[in-house]
Design a protein around this motif. Structure first.
Motif, PDB file in Angstrom:
ATOM      1  N   VAL A 269      -0.405  16.663  19.044  1.00 44.46           N
ATOM      2  CA  VAL A 269      -1.044  17.750  18.298  1.00 44.46           C
ATOM      3  C   VAL A 269      -1.178  17.308  16.844  1.00 44.46           C
ATOM      4  O   VAL A 269      -0.185  17.127  16.125  1.00 44.46           O
ATOM      5  N   HIS A 270      -2.440  17.115  16.438  1.00 45.54           N
ATOM      6  CA  HIS A 270      -2.749  16.663  15.070  1.00 45.54           C
ATOM      7  C   HIS A 270      -4.244  16.886  14.838  1.00 45.54           C
ATOM      8  O   HIS A 270      -5.042  16.755  15.785  1.00 45.54           O
TER       9      HIS A 270
ATOM     10  N   ALA B  87      -4.861  20.419  16.674  1.00 42.31           N
ATOM     11  CA  ALA B  87      -3.978  21.188  15.789  1.00 42.31           C
ATOM     12  C   ALA B  87      -4.166  22.678  16.045  1.00 42.31           C
ATOM     13  O   ALA B  87      -5.266  23.143  16.313  1.00 42.31           O
ATOM     14  N   LYS B  88      -3.047  23.392  15.975  1.00 42.91           N
ATOM     15  CA  LYS B  88      -3.081  24.840  16.248  1.00 42.91           C
ATOM     16  C   LYS B  88      -3.270  25.624  14.985  1.00 42.91           C
ATOM     17  O   LYS B  88      -2.914  25.271  13.934  1.00 42.91           O
TER      18      LYS B  88
ATOM     19  N   GLU C 199       0.839  -1.198   0.000  1.00 43.73           N
ATOM     20  CA  GLU C 199       0.000   0.000   0.000  1.00 43.73           C
ATOM     21  C   GLU C 199       0.872   1.246   0.000  1.00 43.73           C
ATOM     22  O   GLU C 199       2.006   1.229   0.462  1.00 43.73           O
ATOM     23  N   SER C 200       0.315   2.347  -0.468  1.00 37.49           N
ATOM     24  CA  SER C 200       0.979   3.641  -0.328  1.00 37.49           C
ATOM     25  C   SER C 200       0.184   4.452   0.697  1.00 37.49           C
ATOM     26  O   SER C 200      -0.999   4.204   0.929  1.00 37.49           O
ATOM     27  N   PHE C 201       0.858   5.415   1.319  1.00 41.76           N
ATOM     28  CA  PHE C 201       0.276   6.162   2.425  1.00 41.76           C
ATOM     29  C   PHE C 201       0.416   7.662   2.190  1.00 41.76           C
ATOM     30  O   PHE C 201       1.447   8.116   1.701  1.00 41.76           O
ATOM     31  N   GLY C 202      -0.602   8.419   2.609  1.00 42.57           N
ATOM     32  CA  GLY C 202      -0.475   9.863   2.636  1.00 42.57           C
ATOM     33  C   GLY C 202       0.381  10.265   3.835  1.00 42.57           C
ATOM     34  O   GLY C 202       0.553   9.481   4.771  1.00 42.57           O
ATOM     35  N   LYS C 203       0.919  11.474   3.798  1.00 40.12           N
ATOM     36  CA  LYS C 203       1.764  11.943   4.896  1.00 40.12           C
ATOM     37  C   LYS C 203       1.129  13.130   5.594  1.00 40.12           C
ATOM     38  O   LYS C 203       0.330  13.855   5.019  1.00 40.12           O
ATOM     39  N   SER C 204       1.515  13.300   6.842  1.00 38.48           N
ATOM     40  CA  SER C 204       0.998  14.369   7.678  1.00 38.48           C
ATOM     41  C   SER C 204       2.079  14.748   8.693  1.00 38.48           C
ATOM     42  O   SER C 204       3.037  14.005   8.884  1.00 38.48           O
ATOM     43  N   GLN C 205       1.905  15.870   9.336  1.00 36.89           N
ATOM     44  CA  GLN C 205       2.810  16.311  10.396  1.00 36.89           C
ATOM     45  C   GLN C 205       2.076  16.225  11.728  1.00 36.89           C
ATOM     46  O   GLN C 205       0.886  16.530  11.806  1.00 36.89           O
ATOM     47  N   LEU C 206       2.790  15.828  12.768  1.00 35.73           N
ATOM     48  CA  LEU C 206       2.225  15.893  14.114  1.00 35.73           C
ATOM     49  C   LEU C 206       3.331  16.254  15.088  1.00 35.73           C
ATOM     50  O   LEU C 206       4.510  16.095  14.792  1.00 35.73           O
ATOM     51  N   THR C 207       2.928  16.744  16.233  1.00 32.85           N
ATOM     52  CA  THR C 207       3.870  17.123  17.283  1.00 32.85           C
ATOM     53  C   THR C 207       3.453  16.446  18.572  1.00 32.85           C
ATOM     54  O   THR C 207       2.268  16.411  18.905  1.00 32.85           O
TER      55      THR C 207
END
Length: 154
Positions: free
Chosen positions: A146-147, A153-154, A24-32
């Motif tokens: 934080v996501h 998310a801020k 599978e391929s995956f989307g990416k995201s940022q989290l803290t």
């Protein structure tokens, strides 16, 4: 009928060709992750949302960058159990409640283990990072993720 035979042949070849044929391929995201001690640690995560993505997870990966991870997401809070079948690298699993707080952490999950690793309560997501990283960074249960998934998310 021809389309059905072709599909069976393609699926048969994919399963015969080994795990790389159907990854599978995956989307990416940022989290803290924000710790009680004031630390803020940013990760670029692949997001596992579909059942196929969640079934594959980080299987067959030989390494992962220190600031990388995988975030498993659920539509509603629930208990979750993970295992390490076909996973080649040790992982820390951070089980995250609907409020974005870490419910529990399983550190250094053993590669290839079929033992169930369970959340300590209902969770909305699981963050997998390199094994030992949560201890090294001082990430503990009760810390905040934080996501957008958690509405933090801020």
């Amino acid at each position: 009928m021809i389309a059905r035979v072709f599909l069976v042949l393609v699926l048969g070849f994919a399963s015969f060709a080994g795990p790389a044929a159907a990854l599978e391929s995956f989307g990416k995201s940022q989290l803290t992750v924000e710790t009680a001690g004031g630390g803020k640690f940013r990760f670029t995560v692949e997001v596992a949302q579909t059942p196929a993505q969640q079934a594959q997870g980080l299987m067959f990966r030989e390494k992962m960058a220190p600031e990388a991870g995988m975030l498993f997401t659920y539509d509603q809070p629930q208990f979750a159990t993970f295992w390490m079948k076909n996973t080649l690298i040790p992982l820390d699993m951070l089980f995250i409640g609907a409020d974005g707080r870490i419910v529990n952490i399983h550190e250094r999950a053993t590669p290839h283990s079929l033992d169930g690793i369970r959340s300590a309560g209902p969770i909305l997501g699981v963050l997998e990072i390199n094994g030992g990283l949560s201890a090294r960074l001082g990430i503990r249960p009760g810390d905040r993720v934080v996501h957008p998934l958690f509405g933090t998310a801020k």
